[in-house]
Scaffold this motif. Structure first.
Motif, mmCIF file in Angstrom:
data_model
loop_
_atom_site.group_PDB
_atom_site.id
_atom_site.type_symbol
_atom_site.label_atom_id
_atom_site.label_comp_id
_atom_site.label_asym_id
_atom_site.label_seq_id
_atom_site.Cartn_x
_atom_site.Cartn_y
_atom_site.Cartn_z
ATOM 1 N N LEU A 119 0.820 -1.202 0.000
ATOM 2 C CA LEU A 119 0.000 0.000 0.000
ATOM 3 C C LEU A 119 0.865 1.267 0.000
ATOM 4 N N ASN A 120 0.516 2.173 -0.928
ATOM 5 C CA ASN A 120 1.146 3.489 -1.007
ATOM 6 C C ASN A 120 0.065 4.554 -0.946
ATOM 7 N N GLY A 121 0.366 5.687 -0.327
ATOM 8 C CA GLY A 121 -0.579 6.788 -0.242
ATOM 9 C C GLY A 121 0.076 8.090 -0.692
ATOM 10 N N SER A 122 -0.748 9.022 -1.181
ATOM 11 C CA SER A 122 -0.210 10.304 -1.630
ATOM 12 C C SER A 122 -1.212 11.420 -1.372
ATOM 13 N N ILE A 123 -0.683 12.630 -1.228
ATOM 14 C CA ILE A 123 -1.499 13.821 -1.088
ATOM 15 C C ILE A 123 -0.786 14.936 -1.841
ATOM 16 N N THR A 151 -6.083 23.140 -6.603
ATOM 17 C CA THR A 151 -6.482 21.734 -6.682
ATOM 18 C C THR A 151 -5.825 20.940 -5.566
ATOM 19 N N TRP A 152 -6.623 20.151 -4.862
ATOM 20 C CA TRP A 152 -6.137 19.224 -3.844
ATOM 21 C C TRP A 152 -6.461 17.813 -4.298
ATOM 22 N N LYS A 153 -5.572 16.879 -4.012
ATOM 23 C CA LYS A 153 -5.841 15.499 -4.413
ATOM 24 C C LYS A 153 -5.206 14.523 -3.427
ATOM 25 N N VAL A 154 -5.864 13.369 -3.293
ATOM 26 C CA VAL A 154 -5.343 12.273 -2.476
ATOM 27 C C VAL A 154 -5.426 10.994 -3.299
ATOM 28 N N GLY A 155 -4.572 10.055 -2.983
ATOM 29 C CA GLY A 155 -4.571 8.802 -3.727
ATOM 30 C C GLY A 155 -4.070 7.642 -2.898
ATOM 31 N N ASP A 195 0.782 -9.967 -7.114
ATOM 32 C CA ASP A 195 1.632 -9.537 -8.212
ATOM 33 C C ASP A 195 0.833 -9.166 -9.453
ATOM 34 N N ARG A 196 -0.260 -9.824 -9.703
ATOM 35 C CA ARG A 196 -0.993 -9.628 -10.948
ATOM 36 C C ARG A 196 -2.230 -8.749 -10.791
ATOM 37 N N MET A 197 -2.378 -8.091 -9.671
ATOM 38 C CA MET A 197 -3.539 -7.240 -9.478
ATOM 39 C C MET A 197 -3.177 -6.018 -8.647
ATOM 40 N N GLY A 198 -3.665 -4.870 -9.079
ATOM 41 C CA GLY A 198 -3.471 -3.638 -8.343
ATOM 42 C C GLY A 198 -4.743 -2.811 -8.382
ATOM 43 N N LEU A 199 -5.020 -2.106 -7.303
ATOM 44 C CA LEU A 199 -6.185 -1.233 -7.215
ATOM 45 C C LEU A 199 -5.724 0.184 -6.887
ATOM 46 N N GLN A 200 -6.300 1.161 -7.577
ATOM 47 C CA GLN A 200 -5.959 2.558 -7.331
ATOM 48 C C GLN A 200 -7.222 3.351 -6.998
ATOM 49 N N PHE A 201 -7.091 4.265 -6.055
ATOM 50 C CA PHE A 201 -8.158 5.196 -5.713
ATOM 51 C C PHE A 201 -7.585 6.608 -5.754
#
Length: 197
Positions: free
Chosen positions: A118-122, A158-162, A169-175
């Motif tokens: 899991l990685n997070g960003s702002i 603009t503000w953003k989070v992710g 290995d074969r699946m990733g989900l992004q929000f």
């Protein structure tokens, strides 16, 4: 279209990206008369539209302790817009028009590795757009006082989070979620049109 990019790592924890892009669209549609008066005078032509866009980007990413990465960048775009010389602005243009547009965006993003999966960003960015003087339009129509939103001066926050989750290995989900606020200041003449977005 042409694109030139450069990446470098001047320090162990610092990476730099720079790019330049040139994009040219020449509309070769023949200029023809769209309408004439009963006496045969030309009322207006069609409007083939050509444009040339120059864009540049410079950003740097620095790796901090604790799994943090911070990225700062600036983007710049200059647009030259062209209409046929057969078109008479004061009689054939019904909304304000600009020959040049400039937009500059400043960006700051913070990203952190939260776990192996899991990685997070702002992030936050500020963008400002302006351009050349408006070409006079047909003052007999009400739209002469309107500022079209797609060429108007504009300030955008603009503000953003992710979140990026890779459970296998074969699946990733992004929000990703972003929220922008736009301000369109008036120039005192074009008093109508959008003000906030």
């Amino acid at each position: 279209e042409a694109l030139l990019g450069l990446t470098a790592r001047p320090m162990e924890n610092l990476s730099v990206l720079a790019s330049l892009r040139y994009w040219d669209k020449q509309d070769e549609t023949p200029v023809r008369v769209d309408a004439q008066s009963s006496s045969g005078s030309t009322l207006y032509h069609n409007n083939p539209f050509s444009e040339t866009v120059y864009t540049g980007k410079l950003e740097g990413t620095y790796r901090l302790q604790g799994g943090f990465n911070i990225t700062a960048g600036v983007d710049y775009a200059h647009e030259d817009r062209e209409i046929s010389s057969l078109i008479v602005p004061t009689t054939e243009l019904f909304v304000p028009y600009r020959k040049e547009l400039d937009q500059t965006t400043f960006r700051l993003d913070l990203r952190r590795t939260l776990s192996e999966q899991l990685n997070g960003s702002i992030g936050y960015s500020y963008s400002t757009r302006d351009g050349s003087n408006y070409i006079p339009v047909n003052t007999s129509v009400d739209s002469a006082t309107i500022t079209p939103f797609y060429i108007a001066d504009r300030d955008r926050d603009t503000w953003k989070v992710g979140l990026d989750w890779t459970p296998m290995d074969r699946m990733g989900l992004q929000f990703n979620y972003s929220y922008s606020q736009d301000e369109y200041p008036t120039d005192g003449v074009r008093i109508d049109g959008i003000r906030k977005g």
